[in-house]
Design an enzyme around this catalytic site. Structure first.
Site, PDB file in Angstrom:
ATOM      1  N   ASN A  32      -3.034  -4.075  -2.380  1.00  0.00           N
ATOM      2  CA  ASN A  32      -2.977  -5.028  -1.277  1.00  0.00           C
ATOM      3  C   ASN A  32      -1.564  -5.571  -1.129  1.00  0.00           C
ATOM      4  OD1 ASN A  32      -3.930  -6.231   0.982  1.00  0.00           O
ATOM      5  ND2 ASN A  32      -4.743  -8.033  -0.041  1.00  0.00           N
ATOM      6  N   SER A  92      -7.848  -1.497   6.429  1.00  0.00           N
ATOM      7  CA  SER A  92      -7.268  -0.852   7.618  1.00  0.00           C
ATOM      8  C   SER A  92      -6.711   0.522   7.274  1.00  0.00           C
ATOM      9  CB  SER A  92      -6.121  -1.706   8.167  1.00  0.00           C
ATOM     10  OG  SER A  92      -6.578  -2.987   8.504  1.00  0.00           O
ATOM     11  N   THR A 127       0.851  -1.162   0.000  1.00  0.00           N
ATOM     12  CA  THR A 127       0.000   0.000   0.000  1.00  0.00           C
ATOM     13  C   THR A 127       0.890   1.215   0.000  1.00  0.00           C
ATOM     14  OG1 THR A 127      -1.597  -1.286   1.181  1.00  0.00           O
ATOM     15  CG2 THR A 127      -1.810   1.092   1.403  1.00  0.00           C
ATOM     16  N   GLY A 175       0.907  -0.765   5.340  1.00  0.00           N
ATOM     17  CA  GLY A 175       1.336  -1.690   6.387  1.00  0.00           C
ATOM     18  C   GLY A 175       0.294  -2.708   6.817  1.00  0.00           C
TER      19      GLY A 175
HETATM   20  O1  DON Z   1      -6.812  -2.167   2.805  1.00  0.00           O
HETATM   21  C1  DON Z   1      -6.048  -2.733   3.575  1.00  0.00           C
HETATM   22  O2  DON Z   1      -6.102  -2.631   4.776  1.00  0.00           O
HETATM   23  C2  DON Z   1      -4.908  -3.570   2.989  1.00  0.00           C
HETATM   24  N1  DON Z   1      -5.256  -4.012   1.675  1.00  0.00           N
HETATM   25  C3  DON Z   1      -3.640  -2.773   3.000  1.00  0.00           C
HETATM   26  C4  DON Z   1      -2.467  -3.564   2.503  1.00  0.00           C
HETATM   27  C5  DON Z   1      -1.168  -2.987   2.896  1.00  0.00           C
HETATM   28  O3  DON Z   1      -1.080  -1.984   3.557  1.00  0.00           O
HETATM   29  C6  DON Z   1       0.037  -3.719   2.465  1.00  0.00           C
HETATM   30  N2  DON Z   1       1.182  -2.892   2.623  1.00  0.00           N
HETATM   31  N3  DON Z   1       2.127  -2.947   3.224  1.00  0.00           N
END
Ligand code: DON
Length: 563
Positions: free
Chosen positions: A394, A446, A374, A466
């Protein structure tokens, strides 16, 4: 002040070490007027140039977003989704939800085998893992409402970067090399990201097909992605790879304006953040309200007492997340009840300041209505309008699907649904009915793009990637500034920790706690576990003199640009 100058010297002196290719990575910056902090220097510069041309924060957002889709392909995207929190110079706040959604033919048990067990790989890699992308619709909608400069001008930097190529950083080379097998296995056609020899820093990444897609979006706006040639290429690729996104899915996609989560912290702070389908805002509110009455400042940054208190709050708030949160268009999320200060107090009534409460004794509360990749970017323009956006594919490079003929990397956001109660997603997060799969439902996130006011004025713009650790990272950076009085640079660069209820563990970055603190926490009953880095925060602080202070996380190639 002295400390601040020292830091300035330190980062100034080491900037050369961060410099890659032809551009400079700027971790710390003070600007008179306007600022962008993002995960890549070329994207931050694209945004700054738009601001200098007289564009506002939303114009800069569009330029940064599309530029990141080119120069930061592991998370920047047009094949993913995200959330925008916006506060204009007069204090009016809104949020835009451009989260991916489940395709029309998605179904509750689509990732389960015959015996009802979740097949993790199906929701994480390849075509079936892809949610209907929202990013282009989000950018278009935000621009339609707030944009000042023409749309086509804002797309130009991204088109050029994709067409002419740019030199990749060492981190991007590593990430691309790590994902080579996935790219090759999932895509049978040649694409920009796969090559026979390993990627090295300073090599050029050219994305001609993506440039053509960007041109179509530049000319036709949202329709350049969701209709016509781009849409056909996406649907063809779905058919080839066993995915289920149809023309109708793409045509129907719309970004949604939603009322922000707004809450007060200690009277003089106001926090503006994202409602469902993100869990970020609600959980951040519960966390901040759980610690509000506690003397965190006296306890001290990373003291055993402060870490214990924050971890105990986190474990309780994440238990609530697992039970109660999902897309509020599909499930009655008790938002108001969860935001009630009294609810946070109630959840902490069994808090023991001397001892950890084992997670197996913690169940989700009963709010009753009484009345990994992300990326984030933060922008403030010369008028004081502020944008906070977190966007994602994701996982790193999402599903690893690169649409044939279009060069678009598609997300694997479907893994953010709860495939089955009790079966954790890739971030170890649990979910229940609230986050079960349904056609057109948005999967729980999140992501926590956040804007803070102090005494009614813009104070801070903050967010991070994260996965599960997003909410706790945002929480900690805010506490670092407000309670532990750290300068913004320290608040962002210092080590972080994370508790998410289950597994019952405080995860922490290397060298997070000194030996005495670790010992004390263990004595209180906490189990500590070191893990890889947590978050990649991009923050802007408005200083009392009105200047803007930008902090770009040391953990990546993140960089600030302003004027
Ligand atoms: O929307 C979410 O919470 C997750 N798809 C976020 C994924 C994420 O932060 C991966 N990165 N490090």
């Amino acid at each position: 002040m002295y400390r601040f100058l020292l830091l300035l010297l330190f980062f100034g002196a080491t900037e050369g070490l961060f410099a890659q290719g032809k551009y400079k990575i700027q971790k710390e910056l003070v600007a008179e007027k306007a600022m962008v902090v993002s995960a890549h220097p070329l994207a931050s510069e694209a945004g700054r140039d738009i601001l200098k041309k007289g564009g506002n924060a939303v114009d800069a957002m569009v330029a940064v977003h599309f530029a990141l889709a080119v120069v930061y392909p592991k998370a920047g995207n047009i094949g993913g989704g995200g959330f925008m929190v916006y506060r204009d110079k007069n204090g009016n706040a809104s949020t835009l939800d451009f989260r991916e959604k489940a395709p029309l033919t998605a179904s509750r048990n689509m990732y389960l085998d015959k015996n009802g067990n979740a097949i993790d790989s199906l929701s994480r890699n390849g075509h079936l893992a892809v949610g209907v992308p929202g990013s282009v619709a989000g950018m278009f909608e935000a621009h339609k409402k707030y944009g000042k400069l023409p749309w086509s001008v804002l797309l130009e930097p991204a088109v050029k970067l994709a067409e002419n190529g740019f030199e990749i950083t060492a981190q991007e080379a590593n990430a691309l090399n790590y994902n080579q097998k996935n790219f090759a296995r999932i895509n049978q056609h040649e694409n920009a990201f796969v090559k026979k020899t390993a990627w090295k820093s300073g090599q050029k990444l050219m994305q001609k097909e993506l440039a053509e897609v960007m041109r179509r979006i530049q000319q036709n706006g949202q329709d350049g992605f969701y209709k016509g040639k781009t849409a056909e290429l996406i649907v063809d690729d779905m058919k080839r790879g066993g995915g289920i996104i149809s023309m109708q899915d793409l045509e129907k996609y719309q970004a949604k304006w939603r009322n922000p989560i707004v809450f007060e912290y200690k009277k003089n702070y106001k926090v503006i953040t994202m409602p469902p389908p993100s869990s970020g805002g609600v959980v951040l509110a519960i966390l901040m309200q759980m610690v509000e009455d506690q003397p965190l400042e006296q306890m001290g940054f990373h003291s055993p007492a402060a870490v214990h208190l924050m971890a105990e709050a986190e474990r309780r708030a994440y238990a609530d997340r697992a039970e109660h949160l999902g897309d509020s268009d599909f499930y009655p999320v008790p938002i108001e009840a969860m935001l009630d200060k009294a609810y946070a107090k109630l959840r902490m009534r069994d808090y023991n300041e001397k001892k950890a409460t084992p997670s197996k004794q913690i169940k989700a509360g009963k709010p009753i209505k009484t009345s990994e990749q992300t990326t984030h970017y933060s922008i403030v323009d010369a008028d004081g309008n502020a944008v906070s956006v977190t966007t994602t594919l994701n996982g790193n490079y999402g599903s690893s699907v690169v649409v044939k003929g279009a060069g678009i990397i598609l997300n694997n956001e479907m893994d953010d649904f709860s495939a089955k109660p009790g079966s954790p997603n890739m971030f170890g997060l649990l979910g229940a009915e609230a986050n079960a799969i349904q056609p057109e439902k948005r999967m729980l996130s999140s992501m926590t793009p956040t804007i803070l006011e102090k005494d009614g004025k813009l104070f801070m713009v903050v967010g991070t990637p994260g996965g599960a650790t997003i909410i706790t990272s945002v929480f900690q950076v805010i506490m670092n500034v407000i309670e532990f009085r750290l300068p913004l640079q320290d608040a962002v660069q210092k080590t972080r920790f994370h508790h998410q209820w289950l597994p019952d563990q405080i995860y922490h970055e290397k060298n997070c706690f000194d030996a005495a603190t670790a010992k004390k926490l263990a004595e209180m009953g906490h189990s500590l576990k070191e893990r890889s880095s947590i978050g990649q925060v991009e923050a802007i602080l408005v200083r009392p003199d009105g200047k803007l202070e930008g902090a770009a996380d040391r953990r990546g190639d993140d960089s600030a640009a302003g004027y």
